[in-house]
Write a protein that holds these residues in place. Structure first.
Motif, PDB file in Angstrom:
ATOM      1  N   LYS A 169       0.943  -1.105   0.033  1.00  0.00           N
ATOM      2  CA  LYS A 169      -0.156   0.044  -0.022  1.00  0.00           C
ATOM      3  C   LYS A 169       0.943   1.139   0.085  1.00  0.00           C
ATOM      4  O   LYS A 169       1.799   1.401   0.812  1.00  0.00           O
ATOM      5  N   LEU A 195       1.881  -5.918   3.430  1.00  0.00           N
ATOM      6  CA  LEU A 195       0.546  -6.381   4.167  1.00  0.00           C
ATOM      7  C   LEU A 195       0.912  -6.756   5.544  1.00  0.00           C
ATOM      8  O   LEU A 195       0.152  -6.742   6.471  1.00  0.00           O
ATOM      9  N   PHE A 235      -2.690   0.418  -3.843  1.00  0.00           N
ATOM     10  CA  PHE A 235      -2.216  -1.114  -3.816  1.00  0.00           C
ATOM     11  C   PHE A 235      -1.375  -1.205  -5.033  1.00  0.00           C
ATOM     12  O   PHE A 235      -2.230  -1.317  -5.865  1.00  0.00           O
TER      13      PHE A 235
END
Length: 101
Positions: free
Chosen positions: A50, A64, A81
């Motif tokens: 992200k 993540l 993302f």
């Protein structure tokens, strides 16, 4: 006559000692090379990250599992993302430096 007896100086061309020293130095050099290749060389894998910020040095992304990484230049906005190459050894070092428990 002198107080010091005449001793013959041994001039030996013993290359055995030279080979031992050269072998030790070569062993140290190989050990350092192995360290550089195994522990320092990056292991990059493709992960979904992200984008947190876009700076002059590239995009900063968060993996993540929560690690911040610089992914270089990208055409994304914060909150997007994207897939990027992430160095796994960098994540390992970050985990060792910042233990959670």
């Amino acid at each position: 006559m002198s107080a010091i007896p005449n001793r013959k100086v041994r001039k030996s061309s013993n290359y055995k000692n030279h080979f031992i020293v050269a072998g030790i130095l070569a062993g140290i050099g190989l050990a350092l090379l192995a360290y550089l290749m195994f522990y320092v060389a990056p292991v990059e894998t493709l992960e979904t990250v992200k984008v947190v910020a876009v700076t002059s040095q590239g995009c900063i992304g968060e993996t993540l599992d929560g690690y911040a990484v610089n992914i270089g230049n990208c055409n994304a906005e914060p909150g997007d993302f994207i897939s990027a190459l992430v160095d796994q050894k960098l994540k390992e070092r970050a985990a060792l430096m910042n233990p959670t428990n």
